[in-house]
Every structure is written in structure tokens, then in C-alpha cells.
Design an enzyme around this catalytic site. Structure first.
Site, PDB file in Angstrom:
ATOM      1  N   MET A  19       0.860  -1.195   0.000  1.00  0.00           N
ATOM      2  CA  MET A  19       0.000   0.000   0.000  1.00  0.00           C
ATOM      3  C   MET A  19       0.889   1.235   0.000  1.00  0.00           C
ATOM      4  SD  MET A  19      -2.944  -1.030   2.768  1.00  0.00           S
ATOM      5  CE  MET A  19      -1.808  -1.884   3.889  1.00  0.00           C
ATOM      6  N   ALA A  20       0.758   2.049  -1.039  1.00  0.00           N
ATOM      7  CA  ALA A  20       1.559   3.271  -1.132  1.00  0.00           C
ATOM      8  C   ALA A  20       1.267   4.171   0.060  1.00  0.00           C
ATOM      9  CB  ALA A  20       1.242   4.001  -2.432  1.00  0.00           C
ATOM     10  N   CYS A 102      -2.318  -1.060  -9.515  1.00  0.00           N
ATOM     11  CA  CYS A 102      -2.544   0.295  -8.995  1.00  0.00           C
ATOM     12  C   CYS A 102      -3.549   1.047  -9.872  1.00  0.00           C
ATOM     13  CB  CYS A 102      -1.237   1.074  -8.924  1.00  0.00           C
ATOM     14  SG  CYS A 102      -1.473   2.749  -8.268  1.00  0.00           S
ATOM     15  N   GLY A 203      -8.413  -8.848  -1.211  1.00  0.00           N
ATOM     16  CA  GLY A 203      -9.644  -8.061  -1.304  1.00  0.00           C
ATOM     17  C   GLY A 203     -10.628  -8.398  -0.214  1.00  0.00           C
ATOM     18  N   ALA A 226      -4.431  -6.181   3.124  1.00  0.00           N
ATOM     19  CA  ALA A 226      -3.895  -4.844   2.836  1.00  0.00           C
ATOM     20  C   ALA A 226      -4.610  -3.823   3.716  1.00  0.00           C
ATOM     21  CB  ALA A 226      -4.023  -4.525   1.351  1.00  0.00           C
ATOM     22  N   ARG A 227      -5.718  -3.265   3.230  1.00  0.00           N
ATOM     23  CA  ARG A 227      -6.393  -2.222   4.017  1.00  0.00           C
ATOM     24  C   ARG A 227      -6.883  -2.740   5.374  1.00  0.00           C
ATOM     25  NH1 ARG A 227     -10.907   0.132   0.736  1.00  0.00           N
ATOM     26  NH2 ARG A 227     -10.990  -1.983  -0.089  1.00  0.00           N
TER      27      ARG A 227
END
Length: 330
Positions: A19-20, A102, A203, A226-227
Site C-alpha cells: 500500500m503506497a 494500482c 480483497g 492490505a487495508r
């Protein structure tokens, strides 16, 4: 379940996704400590490395304690990507990954990131060029497709495998979805059934139950979070506990969350200096405090912290307010 990517043996299958602006070194170290088995870096520009951009150097820093690490590049030129890969191969990472997911316009408009899914021929050329240029395993992270109508994850996965990719991570959203709506896990299953290399599902893994369900529904080899890890590095430990015991772990006590925030801040200052480190902590404080009582005001105040002492004082005041009020709104 252990994951094997090329010649890299991973003790487990829980993966911290790239994750940027989030999966920097301080955050990765905390996630590793909490049980992440494979760590992805933030995406790094291949052009930036080839042009010796000073801002990319810090993105390439990997600590021995966080390995195994997948270093993620983005770009769209097979020559630049393969030459960059050769140039950095002796650095302290284990796997090299290509970002083909991305969705942000400034990346997509350069035909990079998820835009590569619209050009399967170029994607194949890049994967072949890089995988033959280096000895370390080369992997790819993709989305379901660029749009719903052009969902081609299975086609891209087959191309990736045919051109030397050692594994593929699939985010079940299209580029046009960005991060909205629901991830379509059926596309992860379709990819898993289409290729023989390891498939990492990505996801909507927010809870330990989600992680179990993802594997059950897709058959994927790895679980990418990720998130779901933002403000919650404990998620990896909690998934493992849930898998072992069937009991869902409790959300960390407020004191534990505060302790983690302060550790995170100290690591940020150590690697980035106070000016940048403390400002980058502002968003993390917002994520860490989600779901705790009386946190809305704290999140507003966190936007103005400028020093470690300021953060420490703010968090102490917050804990005291919660203790006095019992967490009830005034």
C-alpha cells in the site's frame, strides 16, 4: 499452510499487501512482529531507480528481521524494468513483484499499474524480460480486470505463468472500482483453477473469519491483507489464533492500541526523522483509533501533532478522558 514461491520457502501464508504511503518500513516491522509471513513493500518506480531518484532509495530499505520480503516495482518498459531488476537484485529482498493493479490516474496515465492489464502482449514481454534477467522469483499482482466488461485476470494469469512468473496475487476488484464495492472472490478461484503457480487472494479480508472464508471459497494458496491491516497490525496474529482455536480474538484494549501507536511513532521517527515521521503518523492514529470510544475528537486533534511528545500527551489525555467518562459521549 506454508507458501513456496520459486525457491523461497515461507513459513505460513499470511501476506501483508503493498500500500503506497502505508507499508513503509516502520509499519512492516510491526506487522512482521504480529505474524505476517510475507511482507510486500510499497511500490517503487523502476524509472526512479534507474534515474537514481533520491526519494526511491528509502523505499528500497529492507531490514533483515522483516524477511521474507517482496519488493514491488511499477513501470511499463520491459528494458527499464529488467535492467532495474538486475541492478537491485543483490539487495536485501527475496522476491521481486510487478504492480499491475494500482488504479490511481497518475500511474495509469503512464500505462503503468492496472493499465498493463489492457495490454496483455506488453505484460507478457515485461514478465519474460524480468524473470529471465534475475535469479530471484518474479511475481505479479493484478486486479480482476481494468473494467467489468474487460475482466481478463485469467488470461493475464496464464500469460504471467507462461512467461516465467513464480506466483500471482489477484485483487478481486476492477480498476474502475478502485476500492469501492465488494471484491469478487470468484475471479480468484477462476485464476487458481487456470494456473499451477501459487495464487494469493486479495480483497476484503478485514476479519479472521474473512481469511478462512477466502481460502474456502477460492482455494487460494496465500491470504493477502492490505487495508484490513491499517491501524490493525494485530490482524495477522488474530487470524492465526482463530485458525488454531476457532475462537475469535478480542479487539486489543485501548492501552495496547496506545502502546502500539507510540511504538509505531518511535519507529517512524527513527527511520524518517521527526518532521516527516510524526506527520505520517497522523493518518495511522486515525486508523488505529477506529472503533474506540470518543475517538472522533482525538482524530481531529491528531491532525495537528508536530512532535512525539505532542502525540504522547494527546494519547494520555485521551485515555484519561475515556477512563473518567467510561467512554460515554458527553
Amino acid at each position: 499452510m506454508n507458501l513456496k514461491i520459486g525457491n523461497v520457502n515461507i513459513k505460513g501464508n499470511l501476506v501483508l499487501g503493498p500500500m503506497a504511503g502505508v507499508t513503509d518500513l516502520p509499519f512492516r516491522l510491526l506487522c512482521k512482529e504480529q505474524g505476517a509471513d510475507l511482507i510486500y513493500t510499497e511500490m517503487v518506480s523502476a524509472k526512479g531507480i534507474s534515474y537514481n531518484n533520491k526519494n526511491t532509495e528509502s523505499l528500497l530499505l529492507v531490514e533483515e528481521t522483516e524477511r521474507p520480503v517482496s519488493l514491488q516495482l511499477f513501470g511499463a518498459d520491459p528494458v527499464i524494468l529488467s535492467e532495474t531488476a538486475k541492478r537491485i537484485e543483490d539487495r536485501n529482498f527475496d522476491i521481486l513483484d510487478l504492480n499491475m493493479g494500482c488504479p490511481v490516474p497518475k500511474v495509469v496515465n503512464n500505462k503503468e499499474g492496472s493499465a498493463l492489464m489492457t495490454d496483455p502482449k506488453l505484460a507478457g514481454e515485461i514478465i519474460h524480460a524480468v524473470s529471465t534477467a534475475i535469479k530471484k522469483p518474479f511475481t505479479v499482482k493484478i486486479r480482476k480486470g481494468f473494467t467489468e466488461a474487460t475482466s481478463n485476470a485469467v488470461e493475464i494469469a496464464k500469460i504471467a505463468e507462461a512467461n516465467g512468473a513464480a506466483a500471482i496475487a489477484v485483487h478481486g476488484r476492477t480498476r474502475e472500482q478502485y476500492y469501492s464495492g465488494k471484491a469478487d472472490w470468484s475471479i480468484i478461484r477462476a485464476v487458481k483453477e487456470a494456473v499451477s503457480i501459487p495464487v494469493i487472494g486479495n480483497g476484503d479480508v478485514i476479519t479472521p473469519e474473512d481469511a478462512i472464508r477466502l481460502v474456502k471459497e477460492t482455494g487460494c494458496d496465500g491470504i493477502m491483507i492490505a487495508r484490513g491491516a491499517r491501524g490493525n497490525p494485530w490482524i495477522f496474529k488474530h487470524i492465526k489464533e482463530y485458525m488454531e482455536t476457532g475462537v475469535k480474538p478480542e479487539k486489543p484494549q485501548l492501552e495496547e492500541a496506545v502502546e502500539m501507536m507510540l511504538r509505531h511513532a518511535r519507529l517512524s521517527l527513527q527511520y524518517k526523522g521527526e518532521y516527516i515521521g510524526i506527520r505520517e503518523m497522523r493518518k495511522h492514529v486515525a486508523w488505529y483509533t477506529t472503533g474506540y470510544p470518543l475517538a472522533a475528537k482525538l482524530r481531529q486533534q491528531a491532525n495537528f501533532i508536530e512532535s512525539y511528545e505532542g502525540l504522547e500527551e494527546l494519547l494520555q489525555q485521551y485515555q484519561e478522558t475515556v477512563r473518567i467518562t467510561g467512554g460515554a459521549e458527553e
